[in-house]
Design a protein around this motif. Structure first.
Motif, PDB file in Angstrom:
ATOM      1  N   ALA A 208      36.083  38.626  37.743  1.00 32.75           N
ATOM      2  CA  ALA A 208      36.711  37.839  36.294  1.00 32.75           C
ATOM      3  C   ALA A 208      34.684  37.245  36.427  1.00 32.75           C
ATOM      4  CB  ALA A 208      37.175  37.424  36.111  1.00 32.75           C
ATOM      5  N   ASN A 209      34.625  36.589  38.112  1.00 36.97           N
ATOM      6  CA  ASN A 209      33.275  35.661  38.001  1.00 36.97           C
ATOM      7  C   ASN A 209      32.865  36.223  38.048  1.00 36.97           C
ATOM      8  OD1 ASN A 209      32.560  32.737  38.304  1.00 36.97           O
ATOM      9  ND2 ASN A 209      32.072  33.098  40.912  1.00 36.97           N
ATOM     10  N   HIS A 210      32.070  37.248  39.017  1.00 35.20           N
ATOM     11  CA  HIS A 210      31.346  38.265  38.772  1.00 35.20           C
ATOM     12  C   HIS A 210      30.220  38.713  37.721  1.00 35.20           C
ATOM     13  CE1 HIS A 210      28.308  40.584  40.791  1.00 35.20           C
ATOM     14  NE2 HIS A 210      28.444  41.469  41.182  1.00 35.20           N
ATOM     15  N   ALA A 211      31.555  39.399  36.681  1.00 37.50           N
ATOM     16  CA  ALA A 211      31.479  39.968  35.328  1.00 37.50           C
ATOM     17  C   ALA A 211      30.107  38.665  34.755  1.00 37.50           C
ATOM     18  CB  ALA A 211      32.987  40.150  34.875  1.00 37.50           C
ATOM     19  N   LEU A 212      30.702  37.691  34.388  1.00 41.87           N
ATOM     20  CA  LEU A 212      30.054  36.409  33.927  1.00 41.87           C
ATOM     21  C   LEU A 212      28.511  36.778  34.727  1.00 41.87           C
ATOM     22  CD1 LEU A 212      32.334  33.438  33.117  1.00 41.87           C
ATOM     23  CD2 LEU A 212      31.815  35.138  31.715  1.00 41.87           C
ATOM     24  N   LYS A 222      29.267  45.996  31.859  1.00 38.37           N
ATOM     25  CA  LYS A 222      29.549  46.320  33.458  1.00 38.37           C
ATOM     26  C   LYS A 222      30.211  45.225  33.860  1.00 38.37           C
ATOM     27  CE  LYS A 222      30.254  47.091  37.998  1.00 38.37           C
ATOM     28  NZ  LYS A 222      30.838  48.211  38.306  1.00 38.37           N
ATOM     29  N   GLY A 223      30.040  44.086  32.844  1.00 35.15           N
ATOM     30  CA  GLY A 223      31.108  43.179  32.639  1.00 35.15           C
ATOM     31  C   GLY A 223      32.183  42.547  32.090  1.00 35.15           C
ATOM     32  N   LEU A 224      32.249  43.835  30.833  1.00 31.91           N
ATOM     33  CA  LEU A 224      33.306  44.179  30.853  1.00 31.91           C
ATOM     34  C   LEU A 224      34.191  45.212  31.297  1.00 31.91           C
ATOM     35  CD1 LEU A 224      32.615  44.708  27.031  1.00 31.91           C
ATOM     36  CD2 LEU A 224      34.049  43.099  27.399  1.00 31.91           C
ATOM     37  N   THR A 246      50.001  33.167  34.315  1.00 34.40           N
ATOM     38  CA  THR A 246      49.423  33.417  32.695  1.00 34.40           C
ATOM     39  C   THR A 246      47.879  33.036  32.317  1.00 34.40           C
ATOM     40  OG1 THR A 246      51.870  34.271  32.129  1.00 34.40           O
ATOM     41  CG2 THR A 246      50.237  33.400  30.270  1.00 34.40           C
ATOM     42  N   ALA A 247      47.842  31.680  32.741  1.00 32.35           N
ATOM     43  CA  ALA A 247      46.834  30.735  32.261  1.00 32.35           C
ATOM     44  C   ALA A 247      45.904  31.227  33.412  1.00 32.35           C
ATOM     45  CB  ALA A 247      46.892  29.318  32.709  1.00 32.35           C
ATOM     46  N   ASP A 248      45.473  31.947  34.540  1.00 27.90           N
ATOM     47  CA  ASP A 248      44.797  32.623  34.645  1.00 27.90           C
ATOM     48  C   ASP A 248      44.133  34.458  33.537  1.00 27.90           C
ATOM     49  OD1 ASP A 248      43.529  31.376  35.951  1.00 27.90           O
ATOM     50  OD2 ASP A 248      43.851  32.192  38.013  1.00 27.90           O
ATOM     51  N   LEU A 249      45.131  34.608  33.581  1.00 28.57           N
ATOM     52  CA  LEU A 249      45.630  36.265  32.674  1.00 28.57           C
ATOM     53  C   LEU A 249      44.242  35.812  31.157  1.00 28.57           C
ATOM     54  CD1 LEU A 249      45.596  38.898  31.699  1.00 28.57           C
ATOM     55  CD2 LEU A 249      48.541  38.172  31.259  1.00 28.57           C
ATOM     56  N   ARG A 250      45.197  34.866  30.503  1.00 30.30           N
ATOM     57  CA  ARG A 250      44.556  34.175  28.938  1.00 30.30           C
ATOM     58  C   ARG A 250      43.103  33.890  29.495  1.00 30.30           C
ATOM     59  NH1 ARG A 250      48.224  36.505  27.877  1.00 30.30           N
ATOM     60  NH2 ARG A 250      50.173  35.689  27.012  1.00 30.30           N
ATOM     61  N   LYS A 251      42.962  33.182  30.522  1.00 28.22           N
ATOM     62  CA  LYS A 251      41.074  33.219  30.869  1.00 28.22           C
ATOM     63  C   LYS A 251      40.473  34.217  30.756  1.00 28.22           C
ATOM     64  CE  LYS A 251      41.859  28.465  33.191  1.00 28.22           C
ATOM     65  NZ  LYS A 251      41.579  27.878  34.148  1.00 28.22           N
ATOM     66  N   VAL A 258      34.661  37.339  24.233  1.00 28.24           N
ATOM     67  CA  VAL A 258      33.811  36.767  24.393  1.00 28.24           C
ATOM     68  C   VAL A 258      32.302  37.930  25.125  1.00 28.24           C
ATOM     69  CG1 VAL A 258      32.077  35.430  25.456  1.00 28.24           C
ATOM     70  CG2 VAL A 258      33.726  34.168  24.674  1.00 28.24           C
ATOM     71  N   LEU A 259      32.520  38.464  26.097  1.00 32.71           N
ATOM     72  CA  LEU A 259      31.807  39.683  25.985  1.00 32.71           C
ATOM     73  C   LEU A 259      31.719  40.754  25.188  1.00 32.71           C
ATOM     74  CD1 LEU A 259      32.219  40.310  29.952  1.00 32.71           C
ATOM     75  CD2 LEU A 259      30.408  38.606  28.679  1.00 32.71           C
ATOM     76  N   ARG A 260      33.124  41.440  24.543  1.00 34.12           N
ATOM     77  CA  ARG A 260      32.465  42.388  23.576  1.00 34.12           C
ATOM     78  C   ARG A 260      31.832  41.880  23.187  1.00 34.12           C
ATOM     79  NH1 ARG A 260      39.510  43.796  22.946  1.00 34.12           N
ATOM     80  NH2 ARG A 260      39.307  45.697  25.250  1.00 34.12           N
TER      81      ARG A 260
END
Length: 265
Positions: A208-212, A222-224, A246-251, A258-260
């Motif tokens: 997720a961090n690399h995606a951002l 690629k981020g998506l 679950t908290a990280d899943l929601r993040k 946001v990326l979409r």
């Protein structure tokens, strides 16, 4: 702990070290139960005791003091006492730095993560220059250890690289940030392949961090793709342990949304 309080009151030279250790143990237990404010209270008392002991006998107690301050910084930050947490973290780094100067083989392993954590806190407090310097030094230590032939804690290196990537992104060095987060992702892919139960959650966070960072330089698709991989991992983890994951899943789902929204049309 009450017993050690009574013993330390009667004979502080003999029993204050044991009292401090018992306070740290209680603080850790309180932290694991979500009682961050109470953990702060016990950890602060332990740090005060060890600070006094270290002044009298630094060779015997400085390491224990640095460890106490590291934990205290974590608890204070979680309790919302950010200025106090930063102060504890900075003091911890100062002690680990002195210890590492005298014995790098033993204490650089403690200095590197302390610097990485300090960088995160400085970044959150909008001090990007100081945050970047701390995170960069943490990675430099890990790289220097690897170059010397020492076996480096790959989990710690992955965390340090992720943190450095975030600090670089904060000062606009997005391509450098992408290189750091990509290296961290590769480390966690390897670790998760070898020990999935221990490192799949770390891999998801690294993805997720690399995606951002990919999206920041225009590679939204690629981020998506990376975010979808992170979500798939996290969904499996959350199905088995909702409270923990679950908290990280929601993040990650928020990042995906946001990326979409950044895609044309």
């Amino acid at each position: 702990m009450r017993v050690f309080r009574e013993l330390a009151a009667a004979d502080p030279d003999q029993y204050e070290p044991e009292l401090a250790t018992s306070l740290v143990t209680v603080a850790n237990h309180l932290w694991s139960q979500g009682e961050s404010a109470k953990a702060c209270t016990h950890a602060a008392i332990a740090a005060a005791i060890r600070r006094r002991l270290a002044r009298a006998n630094p060779d015997a107690f400085r390491r224990a003091l640095a460890s106490s301050l590291t934990g205290l910084g974590v608890y204070l930050w979680a309790a919302g006492q950010r200025a106090e947490a930063l102060e504890a973290s900075q003091e911890a780094v100062a002690h680990w730095r002195e210890l590492a100067a005298a014995n790098p083989a033993l204490y650089e392993d403690f200095l590197a993560p302390a610097l990485s954590n300090l960088g995160n806190r400085l970044g959150a407090l909008e001090r990007p220059g100081a945050a970047l310097a701390a995170a960069d030094e943490a990675v430099d230590i890990c790289r220097r250890q690897a170059a010397s032939g020492k076996e480096v804690n790959q989990d710690g290196l992955g965390t340090a690289l992720n943190n450095l990537g975030n600090r670089l992104a904060a000062v606009g060095r997005t391509e450098d940030a992408l290189r750091m987060s990509g290296a961290a992702m590769d480390i966690y892919r390897t670790l998760a392949a070898e020990h999935p139960s221990a490192y799949r959650a770390d891999l998801a966070r690294a993805l997720a961090n690399h995606a951002l960072h990919q999206a920041q330089i225009g590679f939204v698709h690629k981020g998506l793709e990376l975010t979808s991989e992170a979500i798939a991992i996290q969904q499996e983890l959350a199905a088995a342990n909702p409270a923990a994951f679950t908290a990280d899943l929601r993040k990650f789902e928020d990042i995906r949304d946001v990326l979409r929204s950044e895609l044309p049309g």
